[in-house]
Design a protein around this motif. Structure first.
Motif, PDB file in Angstrom:
ATOM      1  N   PRO A  56       0.807  -1.219   0.000  1.00  0.00           N
ATOM      2  CA  PRO A  56       0.000   0.000   0.000  1.00  0.00           C
ATOM      3  C   PRO A  56       0.842   1.272   0.000  1.00  0.00           C
ATOM      4  O   PRO A  56       0.306   2.364  -0.187  1.00  0.00           O
ATOM      5  CB  PRO A  56      -0.789  -0.116   1.308  1.00  0.00           C
ATOM      6  N   ASP A  57       2.182   1.134   0.199  1.00  0.00           N
ATOM      7  CA  ASP A  57       2.992   2.323   0.466  1.00  0.00           C
ATOM      8  C   ASP A  57       4.435   2.255  -0.039  1.00  0.00           C
ATOM      9  O   ASP A  57       5.256   3.086   0.357  1.00  0.00           O
ATOM     10  CB  ASP A  57       3.010   2.592   1.972  1.00  0.00           C
ATOM     11  N   LEU A  58       4.761   1.275  -0.893  1.00  0.00           N
ATOM     12  CA  LEU A  58       6.114   1.089  -1.427  1.00  0.00           C
ATOM     13  C   LEU A  58       7.119   0.588  -0.394  1.00  0.00           C
ATOM     14  O   LEU A  58       8.298   0.419  -0.709  1.00  0.00           O
ATOM     15  CB  LEU A  58       6.657   2.399  -2.033  1.00  0.00           C
ATOM     16  N   VAL A  59       6.671   0.355   0.821  1.00  0.00           N
ATOM     17  CA  VAL A  59       7.575  -0.023   1.906  1.00  0.00           C
ATOM     18  C   VAL A  59       7.208  -1.399   2.476  1.00  0.00           C
ATOM     19  O   VAL A  59       8.062  -2.281   2.594  1.00  0.00           O
ATOM     20  CB  VAL A  59       7.558   1.039   3.027  1.00  0.00           C
ATOM     21  N   VAL A 280      13.718   4.194  -4.627  1.00  0.00           N
ATOM     22  CA  VAL A 280      14.190   5.578  -4.632  1.00  0.00           C
ATOM     23  C   VAL A 280      13.327   6.410  -5.572  1.00  0.00           C
ATOM     24  O   VAL A 280      12.825   5.905  -6.580  1.00  0.00           O
ATOM     25  CB  VAL A 280      15.675   5.690  -5.045  1.00  0.00           C
ATOM     26  N   GLN A 281      13.124   7.663  -5.202  1.00  0.00           N
ATOM     27  CA  GLN A 281      12.446   8.607  -6.084  1.00  0.00           C
ATOM     28  C   GLN A 281      13.514   9.424  -6.785  1.00  0.00           C
ATOM     29  O   GLN A 281      14.496   9.860  -6.163  1.00  0.00           O
ATOM     30  CB  GLN A 281      11.472   9.484  -5.304  1.00  0.00           C
ATOM     31  N   GLN A 282      13.339   9.603  -8.081  1.00  0.00           N
ATOM     32  CA  GLN A 282      14.389  10.204  -8.893  1.00  0.00           C
ATOM     33  C   GLN A 282      13.876  11.444  -9.613  1.00  0.00           C
ATOM     34  O   GLN A 282      12.708  11.531  -9.979  1.00  0.00           O
ATOM     35  CB  GLN A 282      14.916   9.179  -9.900  1.00  0.00           C
ATOM     36  N   GLU A 296      16.899   9.704  -4.188  1.00  0.00           N
ATOM     37  CA  GLU A 296      16.731   9.745  -2.742  1.00  0.00           C
ATOM     38  C   GLU A 296      15.706   8.695  -2.323  1.00  0.00           C
ATOM     39  O   GLU A 296      14.847   8.308  -3.127  1.00  0.00           O
ATOM     40  CB  GLU A 296      16.267  11.133  -2.300  1.00  0.00           C
ATOM     41  N   PRO A 297      15.762   8.202  -1.081  1.00  0.00           N
ATOM     42  CA  PRO A 297      14.758   7.226  -0.645  1.00  0.00           C
ATOM     43  C   PRO A 297      13.359   7.804  -0.746  1.00  0.00           C
ATOM     44  O   PRO A 297      13.152   9.002  -0.542  1.00  0.00           O
ATOM     45  CB  PRO A 297      15.135   6.955   0.819  1.00  0.00           C
ATOM     46  N   VAL A 298      12.383   6.944  -1.059  1.00  0.00           N
ATOM     47  CA  VAL A 298      11.004   7.427  -1.124  1.00  0.00           C
ATOM     48  C   VAL A 298      10.593   7.973   0.247  1.00  0.00           C
ATOM     49  O   VAL A 298      11.040   7.483   1.300  1.00  0.00           O
ATOM     50  CB  VAL A 298      10.030   6.319  -1.563  1.00  0.00           C
ATOM     51  N   ASP A 299       9.733   8.981   0.245  1.00  0.00           N
ATOM     52  CA  ASP A 299       9.316   9.639   1.480  1.00  0.00           C
ATOM     53  C   ASP A 299       8.638   8.676   2.445  1.00  0.00           C
ATOM     54  O   ASP A 299       8.656   8.881   3.668  1.00  0.00           O
ATOM     55  CB  ASP A 299       8.354  10.781   1.165  1.00  0.00           C
ATOM     56  N   GLU A 300       8.041   7.612   1.894  1.00  0.00           N
ATOM     57  CA  GLU A 300       7.322   6.649   2.733  1.00  0.00           C
ATOM     58  C   GLU A 300       8.226   5.917   3.717  1.00  0.00           C
ATOM     59  O   GLU A 300       7.734   5.238   4.640  1.00  0.00           O
ATOM     60  CB  GLU A 300       6.586   5.635   1.846  1.00  0.00           C
TER      61      GLU A 300
END
Length: 432
Positions: A56-59, A280-282, A296-300
């Motif tokens: 649900p959250d990429l994590v 990671v978000q790019q 950078e790592p995703v905010d989640e």
């Protein structure tokens, strides 16, 4: 079984069996789907299936039943991409769900479609080849929507006249026209092709399995770039089964972010082999040397934070009071404006060092200059068998499998007195 000493606690790995390349990454109605190359009954590469996990959250990931199996889905089920056909250009919609289509196959592309939200798939037209790349070998189709032309584009690796990428175009995901080819020696396997904003315009980033990439223009039929040499996503590029390989971006992201995950092949336990890198978000950033992909790592990631320790501001004379952790996120910002020599080092779990040479401006041997105000921020993600290093707002990204010892020490030392503006240590919970 998720609690083995060296199994990552916030990096996805399969319950059992072998995993390699991420496949068909996509978002649909609040759920992220992560398909992956999988040999469920082997600890080494074997007959490929498409494994499947959802989040649900990429994590937080939950493994599902295999999405593609050789007993019921024809062709070599090797790597490929996936899309959500929200416009129903394929005409396959039958019911409430939008069609989800994934693409695979060697020496010819096959398509499989889902009408239940990406949980089960049927072979399109009994698994016939719908796109034929050039060359004797080809694999790893990646499909993306091209907004200006309102058509779909596909890029496939093939070995026609050397390494390169064949480009196809389709109005409906079922019929494909081969329109062009980009030939270059560096380009090998598992293409990812992504539109990204840069200075108010949309440009295209083409990358291969090693994370080598170029930036250029795509008119819906042909990719062009004036780059003569690629850059790399990570500071430590390598080959298959190494620290970072075959990264792929998610389709149909709800917020427009470019998010990628890769295969890390050096982590294994008694019943499983391989893990996925932390997502990671790019973004594409204009630099004096040209556009560069920052990661950078995703905010989640914040959802995993438990107890937090902070230090600073303070003058770091020789060594910070020792810290401890086994699965954690550490971010430290230094003031280097008055420093011209010396170095500082993080020593992690008595196993791995991360060093910045102040005089040379090198982070583990790679040029990383401080910001204009002289500050430098380094961010570490440390798991039981993984290490990711970020610096300078994502300009630097390195991704490793590490065989950490059981030691939980975190040491920060410096060879010269150095202002530590801040340090934050978040202990991270297990996703399992």
């Amino acid at each position: 079984m998720y609690d083995e000493d060296n199994r990552g606690q916030f990096h996805f790995s399969p319950r059992s069996g072998w995993m390699n390349d991420p496949n068909g990454l996509l978002h649909y109605r609040g759920t992220y789907h992560f398909y992956f190359q999988h040999a469920p009954d082997s600890l080494v590469w074997d007959t490929m299936h498409w494994g499947h996990a959802t989040s649900p959250d990429l994590v937080h990931w939950q493994q599902q039943a295999n999405a593609l199996e050789p007993a019921t889905h024809p062709g070599d089920l090797w790597s490929g991409g996936g899309v959500v056909d929200g416009r129903n250009t394929s005409g396959l919609k039958d019911g409430d769900h939008d069609p989800i289509l994934v693409f695979s196959g060697t020496q010819g592309v096959r398509m499989f479609y889902s009408l239940d939200g990406g949980m089960t798939f049927s072979a399109y037209d009994e698994g016939r080849i719908i796109a034929q790349p050039s060359g004797q070998e080809s694999r790893d189709p990646k499909v993306v929507w091209h907004e200006p032309s309102q058509t779909w584009a596909m890029v496939v690796w093939s070995n026609d006249n050397g390494n390169g990428a064949d480009f196809f175009v389709s109005p409906d995901l079922r019929t494909w026209e081969r329109t062009s080819r980009y030939v270059t020696d560096w380009f090998f396997e598992c293409p990812d092709f992504t539109p990204m904003p840069l200075d108010g315009e949309v440009v295209w980033v083409l990358r291969d399995a090693r994370g080598s990439y170029v930036v250029g223009d795509f008119d819906g039929r042909e990719f062009r770039t004036d780059w003569t040499e690629p850059r790399t996503i990570t500071a430590n590029p390598g080959g298959a089964a190494g620290h970072y390989y075959a990264a792929q971006s998610f389709d149909n992201m709800p917020d427009g972010r470019v998010v990628t995950m890769a295969w890390q092949g050096l982590n294994h336990g008694k019943v499983w082999t391989g893990n996925a890198s932390f997502p990671v978000q790019q973004r594409l950033v204009a630099t004096p040397d040209g556009p560069r992909v920052f990661s950078e790592p995703v905010d989640e990631l914040a959802s995993l934070r438990q107890s937090t320790t902070t230090r600073g501001p303070e003058l770091l004379e020789t060594q910070l009071e020792p810290l401890a952790g086994t699965t954690y996120e550490l971010e430290a910002t230094f003031d280097l404006s008055e420093a011209s020599t010396g170095s500082f080092t993080f020593r992690l779990r008595s196993t791995r060092e991360v060093t910045y040479d102040i005089g040379a401006g090198l982070l583990d041997g790679v040029p990383v200059p401080p910001a204009a105000d002289g500050s430098l921020t380094i961010r570490l993600l440390v798991d039981r068998g993984q290490l990711a290093v970020f610096a300078a707002d994502g300009a630097y990204y390195a991704c490793y499998n590490i065989d950490f010892t059981a030691d939980d020490s975190i040491e920060l030392t410096t060879t010269v007195p150095l202002p530590l503006k801040s340090l934050t240590l978040h202990q991270l919970a297990s996703i399992w």
